[in-house]
Design a protein around this motif. Structure first.
Motif, PDB file in Angstrom:
ATOM      1  N   UNK A   1       0.821  -1.213   0.000  1.00 50.77           N
ATOM      2  CA  UNK A   1       0.000   0.000   0.000  1.00 50.77           C
ATOM      3  C   UNK A   1       0.855   1.263   0.000  1.00 50.77           C
ATOM      4  N   UNK A   2       2.058   1.194   0.532  1.00 53.85           N
ATOM      5  CA  UNK A   2       3.018   2.301   0.434  1.00 53.85           C
ATOM      6  C   UNK A   2       4.394   1.703   0.186  1.00 53.85           C
ATOM      7  N   UNK A   3       4.778   1.647  -1.088  1.00 48.89           N
ATOM      8  CA  UNK A   3       4.170   2.245  -2.270  1.00 48.89           C
ATOM      9  C   UNK A   3       2.867   1.549  -2.730  1.00 48.89           C
ATOM     10  N   UNK A   4       2.031   2.329  -3.424  1.00 50.13           N
ATOM     11  CA  UNK A   4       0.860   1.805  -4.121  1.00 50.13           C
ATOM     12  C   UNK A   4       1.204   1.687  -5.602  1.00 50.13           C
ATOM     13  N   UNK A   5       1.227   0.452  -6.101  1.00 51.21           N
ATOM     14  CA  UNK A   5       1.725   0.198  -7.458  1.00 51.21           C
ATOM     15  C   UNK A   5       0.606   0.115  -8.493  1.00 51.21           C
ATOM     16  N   UNK A   6       0.936   0.591  -9.693  1.00 53.08           N
ATOM     17  CA  UNK A   6       0.061   0.480 -10.854  1.00 53.08           C
ATOM     18  C   UNK A   6       0.811  -0.192 -11.997  1.00 53.08           C
ATOM     19  N   UNK A   7       0.095  -0.980 -12.766  1.00 53.02           N
ATOM     20  CA  UNK A   7       0.611  -1.488 -14.033  1.00 53.02           C
ATOM     21  C   UNK A   7       0.173  -0.542 -15.136  1.00 53.02           C
ATOM     22  N   UNK A   8       1.089  -0.244 -16.049  1.00 49.62           N
ATOM     23  CA  UNK A   8       0.776   0.612 -17.194  1.00 49.62           C
ATOM     24  C   UNK A   8       0.404  -0.302 -18.359  1.00 49.62           C
ATOM     25  N   UNK A   9      -0.851  -0.243 -18.780  1.00 59.06           N
ATOM     26  CA  UNK A   9      -1.364  -1.145 -19.803  1.00 59.06           C
ATOM     27  C   UNK A   9      -1.594  -0.371 -21.098  1.00 59.06           C
ATOM     28  N   UNK A  10      -0.988  -0.844 -22.171  1.00 56.87           N
ATOM     29  CA  UNK A  10      -1.133  -0.219 -23.489  1.00 56.87           C
ATOM     30  C   UNK A  10      -2.573  -0.410 -23.974  1.00 56.87           C
TER      31      UNK A  10
END
Length: 255
Positions: A82-91
């Protein structure tokens, strides 16, 4: 003579806390940011794992990952963080994950958050999608979550990262010397930030750059982000001067 009452102590600010980042979807034209999950591991290992991608991890705390088992464990730990809160970058064209990024060092009391752990595959680096990723995260930090300071930190030797921060509208603040030991090596950390008072002009630059009209038929930019942002700053400054002049006239008419 200076008295205790003459001391400068800083302006008063709203003390309400910011919101803690949520694991939500942030949708853009080129990319969609999704909460990082184990389901992204296949795509991410292909584009950021293995020996051919080892250089991507040179300045990162983690990696590189030659073993799929190690990489899966890495994604699993980040997905529940949660800290860090991660995101995947999706094309948005291929629907494949091409990188990750996070909100980190989350300080809701002082309303400060950092964008970090930015791991972009070669397919994402230096693209419109990469710029849009950073726009979506900055917009969420300021407008969705209510932060007043948005930070970018990197190894001072990482020239591409330092250059990217300035291009994106962050202001360089200085260097913390001998700040960290990463993978057995010294790291001097360069600090950059955008403040909430600066965000409206930075946002305008992003949106002008990302507008479809800024790209020709082969997708090449017509105007550089830095130039469009500066033009936005000039227009905003002129408007502020015009408004100040109107205020003076109005006050004169009422006296």
């Amino acid at each position: 003579m200076t008295t205790h009452t003459d001391r400068q102590v800083g302006p008063e600010v709203d003390t309400r806390p910011a919101k803690f980042p949520e694991k939500i979807v942030l949708k853009g034209r080129f990319v969609t940011l999704e909460p990082l999950a184990q389901s992204h591991a296949d795509d991410l290992f292909i584009c950021t794992g293995g020996p051919d991608s080892a250089y991507i991890w040179d300045y990162m705390y983690d990696g590189p990952f030659s073993s799929r088992t190690e990489f899966d464990a890495h994604i699993a730990s980040k997905a529940v963080s949660t800290d860090p809160t991660f995101f995947a970058v999706v094309d948005n064209k291929t629907f494949k994950a091409v990188g990750t990024a996070s909100f980190m060092r989350i300080d809701i009391t002082n309303r400060v958050v950092e964008v970090g752990h930015i791991t972009f595959s070669p397919a994402l680096q230096q693209t419109s999608a990469a710029t849009e990723t950073m726009y979506l995260m900055a917009r969420e930090a300021f407008e969705g979550l209510g932060y007043r300071r948005y930070e970018w930190k990197c190894n001072d030797l990482n020239a591409p990262s330092c250059k990217a921060a300035v291009r994106l509208g962050f202001k360089r603040e200085g260097v913390f010397r001998q700040h960290l030991i990463v993978k057995g090596r010294n790291r001097d950390t360069a600090w950059f930030s955008i403040l909430d008072s600066e965000w409206p002009k930075v946002k305008t630059g992003f949106e002008k750059w990302l507008d479809p009209s800024n790209f020709d038929e082969v997708g090449k930019q017509r105007g550089r982000l830095e130039v469009l942002r500066e033009e936005a700053n000039i227009v905003a400054s002129l408007r502020e001067k015009d408004q100040a002049g109107m205020d003076v006239v109005m006050r004169g008419n009422t006296e």
